[in-house]
Design a protein around this motif. Structure first.
Motif, PDB file in Angstrom:
ATOM      1  N   LEU A   1      -9.042  -3.024  -9.228  1.00  6.79           N
ATOM      2  CA  LEU A   1      -8.490  -2.834  -7.886  1.00  6.79           C
ATOM      3  C   LEU A   1      -7.756  -4.084  -7.413  1.00  6.79           C
ATOM      4  O   LEU A   1      -6.657  -4.006  -6.860  1.00  6.79           O
ATOM      5  CB  LEU A   1      -9.637  -2.487  -6.924  1.00  6.79           C
ATOM      6  CG  LEU A   1      -9.265  -2.013  -5.521  1.00  6.79           C
ATOM      7  CD1 LEU A   1      -8.528  -0.685  -5.585  1.00  6.79           C
ATOM      8  CD2 LEU A   1     -10.526  -1.869  -4.663  1.00  6.79           C
ATOM      9  N   ALA A   2      -8.347  -5.243  -7.661  1.00  4.59           N
ATOM     10  CA  ALA A   2      -7.730  -6.506  -7.254  1.00  4.59           C
ATOM     11  C   ALA A   2      -6.433  -6.756  -8.004  1.00  4.59           C
ATOM     12  O   ALA A   2      -5.453  -7.269  -7.439  1.00  4.59           O
ATOM     13  CB  ALA A   2      -8.695  -7.661  -7.487  1.00  4.59           C
ATOM     14  N   ALA A   3      -6.397  -6.400  -9.291  1.00  5.26           N
ATOM     15  CA  ALA A   3      -5.184  -6.590 -10.086  1.00  5.26           C
ATOM     16  C   ALA A   3      -4.056  -5.699  -9.581  1.00  5.26           C
ATOM     17  O   ALA A   3      -2.878  -6.073  -9.659  1.00  5.26           O
ATOM     18  CB  ALA A   3      -5.471  -6.291 -11.551  1.00  5.26           C
ATOM     19  N   LYS A   4      -4.401  -4.540  -9.053  1.00  6.73           N
ATOM     20  CA  LYS A   4      -3.383  -3.620  -8.533  1.00  6.73           C
ATOM     21  C   LYS A   4      -2.920  -4.024  -7.137  1.00  6.73           C
ATOM     22  O   LYS A   4      -1.761  -3.815  -6.780  1.00  6.73           O
ATOM     23  CB  LYS A   4      -3.949  -2.198  -8.499  1.00  6.73           C
ATOM     24  CG  LYS A   4      -2.942  -1.145  -8.093  1.00  6.73           C
ATOM     25  CD  LYS A   4      -3.483   0.259  -8.260  1.00  6.73           C
ATOM     26  CE  LYS A   4      -2.435   1.300  -7.915  1.00  6.73           C
ATOM     27  NZ  LYS A   4      -2.943   2.687  -8.108  1.00  6.73           N
ATOM     28  N   TYR A   5      -3.831  -4.595  -6.344  1.00  5.53           N
ATOM     29  CA  TYR A   5      -3.502  -4.979  -4.972  1.00  5.53           C
ATOM     30  C   TYR A   5      -3.601  -6.498  -4.812  1.00  5.53           C
ATOM     31  O   TYR A   5      -4.224  -6.992  -3.870  1.00  5.53           O
ATOM     32  CB  TYR A   5      -4.462  -4.290  -3.998  1.00  5.53           C
ATOM     33  CG  TYR A   5      -4.249  -2.799  -3.891  1.00  5.53           C
ATOM     34  CD1 TYR A   5      -3.351  -2.257  -2.974  1.00  5.53           C
ATOM     35  CD2 TYR A   5      -4.938  -1.921  -4.722  1.00  5.53           C
ATOM     36  CE1 TYR A   5      -3.155  -0.894  -2.877  1.00  5.53           C
ATOM     37  CE2 TYR A   5      -4.756  -0.551  -4.640  1.00  5.53           C
ATOM     38  CZ  TYR A   5      -3.852  -0.040  -3.715  1.00  5.53           C
ATOM     39  OH  TYR A   5      -3.664   1.322  -3.628  1.00  5.53           O
ATOM     40  N   THR A   6      -2.969  -7.213  -5.711  1.00 12.97           N
ATOM     41  CA  THR A   6      -3.066  -8.675  -5.725  1.00 12.97           C
ATOM     42  C   THR A   6      -2.685  -9.301  -4.385  1.00 12.97           C
ATOM     43  O   THR A   6      -3.340 -10.242  -3.915  1.00 12.97           O
ATOM     44  CB  THR A   6      -2.162  -9.246  -6.829  1.00 12.97           C
ATOM     45  OG1 THR A   6      -2.503  -8.630  -8.064  1.00 12.97           O
ATOM     46  CG2 THR A   6      -2.347 -10.743  -6.952  1.00 12.97           C
ATOM     47  N   LYS A   7      -1.632  -8.788  -3.765  1.00 13.84           N
ATOM     48  CA  LYS A   7      -1.137  -9.388  -2.518  1.00 13.84           C
ATOM     49  C   LYS A   7      -2.000  -9.032  -1.313  1.00 13.84           C
ATOM     50  O   LYS A   7      -1.839  -9.633  -0.243  1.00 13.84           O
ATOM     51  CB  LYS A   7       0.307  -8.959  -2.276  1.00 13.84           C
ATOM     52  CG  LYS A   7       1.280  -9.471  -3.331  1.00 13.84           C
ATOM     53  CD  LYS A   7       2.707  -9.052  -3.019  1.00 13.84           C
ATOM     54  CE  LYS A   7       3.687  -9.586  -4.064  1.00 13.84           C
ATOM     55  NZ  LYS A   7       5.084  -9.181  -3.792  1.00 13.84           N
ATOM     56  N   SER A   8      -2.882  -8.080  -1.464  1.00 21.23           N
ATOM     57  CA  SER A   8      -3.714  -7.645  -0.344  1.00 21.23           C
ATOM     58  C   SER A   8      -5.119  -8.244  -0.361  1.00 21.23           C
ATOM     59  O   SER A   8      -5.792  -8.260   0.666  1.00 21.23           O
ATOM     60  CB  SER A   8      -3.840  -6.109  -0.347  1.00 21.23           C
ATOM     61  OG  SER A   8      -2.573  -5.492  -0.213  1.00 21.23           O
TER      62      SER A   8
END
Length: 443
Positions: free
Chosen positions: A249-256
């Motif tokens: 999840l973090a890799a997909k939403y790195t900027k968030s």
């Protein structure tokens, strides 16, 4: 004197060698018997499924090495199906014990109409609590949301968001009963919390037409939390298996992502060997002792034995809960005892292999992306963890040097949180405050 010491040393080594040989022999014999038992149960379940449902349910005992079973993952979901599903060795399967069975069709069933879109097996629990999700056409995860307290007009600001993901055979209760109950007044005012029941666990949907891949889990988290609540930024907290999903999840939403807190993360570098099989062998090694690891081995290596355990425990969880209440003289059971049975064999089996084992082959890429983005990562691990070895956290530290690692003395896989809830919660609040701003530079 020297001769006596040498003799004592040789005697000690001889006894140790004999003990090791006996244990190895006993382990081999026990698991050889389990190989036979699982292959035999495959035959039994084929007959029962055919009789009760109209067609034998497919399993992973055959020689086919490709494709997901019942997978609704779609698209590139096939690549997320773990090699361990078909790569588990079974002596009797390899001897061809099941070849004739695979061609078998019970007499009287030929041409019979088969309905395969039913949402639960005959061997799964059908109580209201376990099937309540089946009546919802728009499937979403069960999410416990704790909204922030009203702040004073002078300090009122938009709350920050924190998403909690639990580990294997657990639920959102793992967080609501430990962290939510110990939050400070400041945290209750400034943060909005989301504790998720992952797909297939707790009170979330447990569809049978799903392979429970990382893609399936991520899609449901997006559908149930990120999109409906319009989350543009959030902190992530995860335990054990939930760490694999959190990294994806973090890799997909790195900027968030503002911060990532991983508790006992299972990570084995893929360069060592086949990452999926390595994860299976490390996390579910075939051992007789301690009992916890023996249980993990049985449930991870033996599909049909695992289904028997779920049939006896999960399908009859209400009866077991009543018995435990009587034995313990308690009106309410510990949340962990309840969570242990709130899944189906299909959901637990596939999540174990397709997330914990299958996800291992993707984690290196996730970590590399997070290293480049300078993501804020904090790792917490107990030094007596027998489920996820301490080397996993050290592996992440080597992969991401700027990650913080906090080793908790005298703590195992769950006691890293349970029994020290207040200290753990204060640690989380410190992490969130430290990385409150997305633009803040790392120390």
């Amino acid at each position: 004197m020297s001769t006596s010491t040498d003799m004592d040393g040789r005697t000690h080594r001889s006894r140790a060698g004999t003990r090791h040989f006996v244990i190895s022999l006993l382990t081999s014999l026990v698991f050889l018997f389990l190989d036979f038992l699982d292959a035999s149960l495959c035959v039994l379940y084929r007959f029962l499924d055919a009789f009760l449902e109209g067609k034998p349910s497919p399993c992973y005992c055959g020689e086919n090495r490709g494709g997901a079973r019942g997978g609704a993952s779609g698209g590139d979901g096939e690549s997320e199906v773990s090699e361990t599903l078909y790569g588990r060795r079974n002596v009797f399967r390899e001897m061809g014990m099941l070849r004739l069975v695979e061609r078998w069709e019970p007499a009287g069933l030929a041409g019979k109409a088969v309905v395969m879109n039913h949402r639960r097996r005959w061997s799964d629990c059908g109580c209201d609590s376990c099937v309540s999700w089946a009546g919802d056409s728009a499937l979403k995860l069960h999410v416990v949301v704790q909204e922030p307290l009203e702040a004073s007009a002078r300090v009122k600001k938009a709350p920050e968001n924190v998403i909690f993901l639990h580990g294997f055979l657990s639920s959102s209760s793992f967080w609501t009963e430990t962290v939510f109950a110990n939050l400070s007044g400041s945290a209750r005012t400034n943060y909005r919390f989301f504790a998720v029941d992952l797909l297939g666990f707790g009170r979330s949907p447990k569809p049978r037409d799903c392979a429970y891949t990382l893609k399936d889990h991520l899609g449901m988290i997006e559908k149930s939390v990120i999109i409906p609540y319009e989350l543009n930024s959030f902190h992530l907290v995860a335990h054990s298996m939930g760490c694999v999903i959190t990294l994806a999840l973090a890799a997909k939403y790195t900027k968030s992502v503002k911060s990532i807190t991983l508790i006992a993360p299972p990570y084995f570098p893929s360069w060592k060997s086949n990452a999926s099989l390595t994860a299976l062998e490390k996390l579910a090694e075939k051992r007789l002792w301690p009992p916890l690891l023996f249980g993990s081995a049985v449930m991870s290596w033996y599909e049909h034995l695992g289904r028997c355990v779920c049939f006896l425990l999960c399908r009859n969880h209400r009866t077991w809960e009543r018995i435990l209440k009587l034995l313990t003289w308690r009106s309410e059971l510990h949340f962990a005892a309840i969570d242990l049975t709130r899944h189906t064999h299909h959901s637990a089996w596939h999540t174990m292999h397709n997330v914990i084992c299958g996800g291992a082959k993707f984690v290196d890429d996730y970590l590399e992306g997070l290293r480049k983005s300078r993501a804020r990562i904090v790792i917490i691990h107990g030094d007596r963890d027998e489920v996820v070895p301490l080397e996993c956290s050290n592996n992440i530290k080597m992969k991401i040097p700027h990650a913080e690692v906090d080793i908790i003395p005298n703590a195992d896989h769950t006691r890293v949180i349970l029994g020290r809830e207040q200290a753990f919660t204060r640690k989380l609040e410190h992490v969130w405050a430290k990385f409150a701003s997305l633009g803040q530079e790392l120390d």
